[in-house]
Design an enzyme around this catalytic site. Sequence first.
Site, PDB file in Angstrom:
ATOM      1  N   LYS A  35       0.963  -1.060  -0.096  1.00  0.00           N
ATOM      2  CA  LYS A  35       0.106   0.005   0.060  1.00  0.00           C
ATOM      3  C   LYS A  35       0.889   1.287   0.019  1.00  0.00           C
ATOM      4  CE  LYS A  35      -0.223  -0.109   4.886  1.00  0.00           C
ATOM      5  NZ  LYS A  35      -1.189  -0.660   6.246  1.00  0.00           N
ATOM      6  N   ARG A 130     -10.164  -0.003  14.878  1.00  0.00           N
ATOM      7  CA  ARG A 130     -10.378   0.808  13.661  1.00  0.00           C
ATOM      8  C   ARG A 130     -11.207   0.209  12.925  1.00  0.00           C
ATOM      9  NH1 ARG A 130      -4.750   1.196  10.058  1.00  0.00           N
ATOM     10  NH2 ARG A 130      -5.072  -1.166   9.805  1.00  0.00           N
ATOM     11  N   HIS A 158      -5.732  -7.254  13.240  1.00  0.00           N
ATOM     12  CA  HIS A 158      -4.817  -6.221  13.157  1.00  0.00           C
ATOM     13  C   HIS A 158      -4.160  -6.128  14.418  1.00  0.00           C
ATOM     14  CE1 HIS A 158      -1.899  -3.942  10.931  1.00  0.00           C
ATOM     15  NE2 HIS A 158      -2.516  -2.832  11.322  1.00  0.00           N
ATOM     16  N   ARG A 214       1.597 -10.922   7.202  1.00  0.00           N
ATOM     17  CA  ARG A 214       1.407  -9.365   6.382  1.00  0.00           C
ATOM     18  C   ARG A 214       2.313  -8.556   6.555  1.00  0.00           C
ATOM     19  NH1 ARG A 214      -3.860  -9.544   8.994  1.00  0.00           N
ATOM     20  NH2 ARG A 214      -3.218  -7.640   9.972  1.00  0.00           N
ATOM     21  N   TYR A 268      13.950  32.055   5.125  1.00  0.00           N
ATOM     22  CA  TYR A 268      12.952  32.589   5.704  1.00  0.00           C
ATOM     23  C   TYR A 268      13.079  32.726   7.415  1.00  0.00           C
ATOM     24  CZ  TYR A 268      10.191  31.723   1.306  1.00  0.00           C
ATOM     25  OH  TYR A 268       9.831  31.471   0.247  1.00  0.00           O
ATOM     26  N   CYS A 315      12.723  25.221   2.674  1.00  0.00           N
ATOM     27  CA  CYS A 315      11.832  26.040   1.777  1.00  0.00           C
ATOM     28  C   CYS A 315      10.735  24.874   1.069  1.00  0.00           C
ATOM     29  CB  CYS A 315      12.452  27.040   0.895  1.00  0.00           C
ATOM     30  SG  CYS A 315      13.687  27.901   1.827  1.00  0.00           S
ATOM     31  N   ASP A 317      10.805  24.003  -2.116  1.00  0.00           N
ATOM     32  CA  ASP A 317      11.668  23.246  -3.239  1.00  0.00           C
ATOM     33  C   ASP A 317      13.046  23.112  -2.779  1.00  0.00           C
ATOM     34  OD1 ASP A 317       9.342  22.843  -5.335  1.00  0.00           O
ATOM     35  OD2 ASP A 317       9.421  25.057  -4.961  1.00  0.00           O
TER      36      ASP A 317
END
Length: 377
Positions: A35, A130, A158, A214, A268, A315, A317
């Site tokens: 997943k 859950r 689980h 799992r 910044y 920042c 990027d």
Amino acid sequence: MNRGAVAEIDLSAISSNLKSAKKMAQNKDIIAVVKADAYGHGSVEVSKRLIKDGADFLSVAFCEEAKELRNAGIEIPLIVLFDPDPADIIKYNLIPVISDLKTAMALSKEAEKRHKEIKIHIKVDTGMGRLGIIDDVAKNILEIANLRGIMIDGIMSHFSESDSEDSTFSHYQIARFNNLKKELSAIGLNVKRFHMANSAAIISLPESHFDAVRPGLMIYGISPFEDSCSTITPAKCSCWDFSLIPAMSLKTRLVVLRKVPYGTPISYGKTFVTKRESLIGVISIGYADGFCRLFSNNADVLVRGKRIPVVGKVCMDLTMIDLTEIQDVVSHNDEVIIIGKQGSETIKAVELAQRANTISYEILTSLGRMAKKSYKN
Ligand SMILES: *Cc1c(COP(=O)(O)O)cnc(C)c1O
């Protein structure tokens, strides 16, 4: 300019980790969890490798993810953990996890209409809080078993805290699961496989292995016990060599080098001000790439085999690093390691996790999913 980070995925590490999981689980069926784009490693490539190496099932969270695997030509049984959409389940031949009678009835109706038989796994809540059937569990399962067009291929649960040093609650969950198994068997319902073990339970609770396991995180080469700084050692097993190999290295590049005087504020909010004449590097990774703002003044990267601190705020990027200590050897476009090895230094996902007060799972999924991938065999 070379934008963003590249995640290098070592598929031979995935193979080796799967082998370790299999040994640890003493050859029970492996339901490999892919997943969240295989925890940020790229689900198609990773899945193909896992199948080649003998995984029995793959498992994803949503039908959307399963669809991507099917469209890539993957034909192995696919368990969808959280999304029992009847149309997709039938169209892509998926195995949904069912947590209530109502959903099972809807599936049964759809299956009948199309003259299909749908394999399902039923989830029971033994303490995770859950999903899963929580009341009249055996009765509900029996009703589901009697529905037409549906075949119960597995029953699962689980763990809530299988990575805890205190296994009391895990043992309580295992006991509840065992009781259910007995109860079902007593009323004549024998289901092919029971499963509840995630990575931590595979490693530390052999009594939780039942018929299938799992593994998620361990497939990617990380022990869940690293996160909890637990002293737990794997359950004793003569065939077990507890060496997981991290599959992901995350790299980027030094895109700008600037010599700045004493007293120069960086990024910044001026949260870092140089205390000497400094060589500041700008690297192409930022919070839009999953390199979160909590790493501002609070992470190291590797350049030329040395640990180099992040300075100032991360920042969107870009991020700045202080290269003054290695100013004589560093060059423009040098490789920068965010996660991985360089020379004799290593930065593990867990190191970043601890700095950001989170777990390796979140570091891998957030950084890995955004990065371009490159695979080696
Ligand atoms: C994610 C997940 C797993 C895998 O857990 P790891 O701790 O990564 O091994 C197993 N089962 C279910 C239901 C999950 O959601």
